[in-house]
Design an enzyme around this catalytic site. Structure first.
Site, PDB file in Angstrom:
ATOM      1  N   ARG A  53      42.563  72.513 -39.532  1.00  0.00           N
ATOM      2  CA  ARG A  53      41.193  72.056 -39.743  1.00  0.00           C
ATOM      3  C   ARG A  53      40.267  73.209 -40.160  1.00  0.00           C
ATOM      4  O   ARG A  53      39.341  73.036 -40.952  1.00  0.00           O
ATOM      5  CB  ARG A  53      40.674  71.418 -38.460  1.00  0.00           C
ATOM      6  N   LYS A  63      52.114  66.460 -26.196  1.00  0.00           N
ATOM      7  CA  LYS A  63      52.512  66.103 -24.837  1.00  0.00           C
ATOM      8  C   LYS A  63      51.267  65.742 -24.029  1.00  0.00           C
ATOM      9  O   LYS A  63      50.741  66.553 -23.271  1.00  0.00           O
ATOM     10  CB  LYS A  63      53.278  67.255 -24.188  1.00  0.00           C
ATOM     11  N   LYS A  99      54.638  66.255 -17.014  1.00  0.00           N
ATOM     12  CA  LYS A  99      54.964  67.572 -16.437  1.00  0.00           C
ATOM     13  C   LYS A  99      53.779  68.524 -16.479  1.00  0.00           C
ATOM     14  O   LYS A  99      53.706  69.478 -15.687  1.00  0.00           O
ATOM     15  CB  LYS A  99      56.181  68.175 -17.138  1.00  0.00           C
ATOM     16  N   ASP A 118      61.764  70.536 -19.328  1.00  0.00           N
ATOM     17  CA  ASP A 118      60.368  70.857 -19.625  1.00  0.00           C
ATOM     18  C   ASP A 118      59.593  71.187 -18.359  1.00  0.00           C
ATOM     19  O   ASP A 118      58.724  72.065 -18.344  1.00  0.00           O
ATOM     20  CB  ASP A 118      59.729  69.668 -20.346  1.00  0.00           C
ATOM     21  N   SER A 165      53.005  79.101 -19.991  1.00  0.00           N
ATOM     22  CA  SER A 165      52.551  77.717 -19.984  1.00  0.00           C
ATOM     23  C   SER A 165      51.041  77.660 -19.802  1.00  0.00           C
ATOM     24  O   SER A 165      50.488  78.222 -18.851  1.00  0.00           O
ATOM     25  CB  SER A 165      53.231  76.942 -18.855  1.00  0.00           C
ATOM     26  N   ARG A 166      50.355  76.948 -20.693  1.00  0.00           N
ATOM     27  CA  ARG A 166      48.899  76.856 -20.618  1.00  0.00           C
ATOM     28  C   ARG A 166      48.453  76.152 -19.342  1.00  0.00           C
ATOM     29  O   ARG A 166      47.473  76.539 -18.707  1.00  0.00           O
ATOM     30  CB  ARG A 166      48.368  76.118 -21.852  1.00  0.00           C
ATOM     31  N   ASN A 167      49.168  75.091 -18.966  1.00  0.00           N
ATOM     32  CA  ASN A 167      48.785  74.340 -17.771  1.00  0.00           C
ATOM     33  C   ASN A 167      49.025  75.159 -16.506  1.00  0.00           C
ATOM     34  O   ASN A 167      48.217  75.127 -15.571  1.00  0.00           O
ATOM     35  CB  ASN A 167      49.559  73.026 -17.728  1.00  0.00           C
ATOM     36  N   VAL A 207      43.885  74.444 -25.391  1.00  0.00           N
ATOM     37  CA  VAL A 207      43.900  73.126 -24.766  1.00  0.00           C
ATOM     38  C   VAL A 207      45.015  73.067 -23.723  1.00  0.00           C
ATOM     39  O   VAL A 207      46.169  73.383 -24.009  1.00  0.00           O
ATOM     40  CB  VAL A 207      44.131  72.023 -25.816  1.00  0.00           C
ATOM     41  N   GLU A 219      46.694  70.247 -21.750  1.00  0.00           N
ATOM     42  CA  GLU A 219      46.738  68.785 -21.743  1.00  0.00           C
ATOM     43  C   GLU A 219      46.729  68.197 -20.333  1.00  0.00           C
ATOM     44  O   GLU A 219      46.275  67.076 -20.111  1.00  0.00           O
ATOM     45  CB  GLU A 219      47.981  68.285 -22.494  1.00  0.00           C
TER      46      GLU A 219
END
Length: 342
Positions: free
Chosen positions: A35, A109, A192, A245, A255-257, A280, A282
């Site tokens: 974008r 995801k 997850k 996963d 891992s972002r989370n 982001v 999720e």
């Protein structure tokens, strides 16, 4: 190479960039849509996605564009690597440019805010004449970019789509397995993320290995309950898109989370934890959606309920953990018992 010659990847984040590069390395003509025009120009000049994968030099077969129509024109397969909150908007924007013969694959995801739709639901709704697939598995993009050995799953009811994606992305460091359980693979990837946040909090609080092991295995139990209610096969969660996963995202600071959970566990509030990530995560949105669905359909998900209380109701973690220990059911693997004994 199969009769597939050209591939489009919509979304220039870390995973979108890395799968676009794999296909380019495999000899395909690949268009990567982003974008941000400034980011497009930077990649065109340097050959590097500086924000997400600064150490990866992109293959010469990969072109970058901010024009959706140009990106998808002539592509045999179109991968959507778009955050869940923007997924439908991008699909709607591109729908006028996609022909019936093009295959569409989600790598996202997550769950759409408000509707509880999975990304495959959105693709089927907005592109009813196209064949649909989803990807899932333990796929930390920064490791894939380093050519560390990785496996993923392509799920679709269409065997030709599964074969074509396997041929496009399989290489000496990236193995692509196939599945027909679209919802199972997709739910594994979405759910997850919630438990990766929990694992990050646990790591920040320096909880013991016994505790971490318990959290991971009870996470699988919750995921299975939710998936079964959605019509997926809970046994799918024994594979890469479930256990695989879950392990990767719950045990890695890549891992972002996990990183959001870790920041939260260190004492940051939710907004500060998200801001410190800069990407982001999720799981933050997915937690809200899954908690609402579990409440409405009476699905037993104590870890989801506990995390929601900690993150959105400011309850102390110690009190939530105590409640979990007292309230947890006694059955371990409930699918091994008759229904009347669960």
């Amino acid at each position: 190479m199969s009769d597939c010659k050209r591939i489009a990847v919509l979304g220039g984040g870390s995973f979108g960039t890395v799968i676009a590069n794999i296909a380019a390395e495999n000899g395909y003509d690949v268009a990567l849509w982003m974008r941000n025009e400034d980011a497009v120009q930077e990649i065109q000049q340097t050959g590097i996605n500086q924000r997400y994968l600064p150490d990866l030099v992109l293959h010469e077969n990969l072109s970058v564009s901010s024009d959706l129509q140009t990106a998808v024109d002539g592509a045999n397969v179109i991968f959507f690597a778009i955050p869940s909150k923007s997924f439908r908007m991008v699909v709607e924007q591109v729908s006028g440019f996609i022909s019936e013969g093009q295959m569409v694959v989600s790598t996202t995801k997550g769950i759409e805010p408000g509707t509880l739709n999975l990304m495959s639901d959105i693709l089927r709704s907005e592109l009813p004449n196209n064949r649909v697939g989803v990807m899932g598995g333990p796929n930390l993009a920064k490791e894939i970019a380093k050519h560390e050995i990785t496996a993923t799953v392509i799920a679709s009811e269409d065997s030709d789509l599964r074969r074509i994606v396997q041929e496009a992305l399989s290489c000496e460091y990236f193995r692509v397995y196939a599945s027909a359980d679209v919802y199972g693979v997709e739910l594994g990837g979405a759910l997850k993320n919630i438990y990766a946040i929990i694992a990050g909090i646990a790591a920040a609080k320096k909880l013991g290995e016994n505790t971490i092991a318990m959290l991971l295995t009870r996470s699988i139990a919750e995921m299975g309950r939710f998936a079964e209610r959605q019509g997926a096969n809970p046994m799918t969660f024994l594979g890469l898109s479930g256990v695989g996963d879950l392990i990767a995202t719950c045990c890695s600071p890549l891992s972002r989370n996990y990183r959001v959970g870790f920041a939260f566990g260190e004492g940051k509030n939710l907004e500060q934890a998200i801001e410190s990530l800069g990407e982001v995560a999720e799981g933050v949105n997915t937690l809200k959606q899954v908690k609402r669905y579990a409440d409405e359909h009476d699905i037993y998900m104590p870890l989801v309920q506990g995390l929601y209380k900690v993150m959105y109701e400011q309850q102390p973690i110690s009190m939530v953990v105590k409640g979990l220990m007292l309230a947890e059911r006694n059955t371990d693997v409930e699918y091994t018992l008759p229904k009347d004994e669960i």
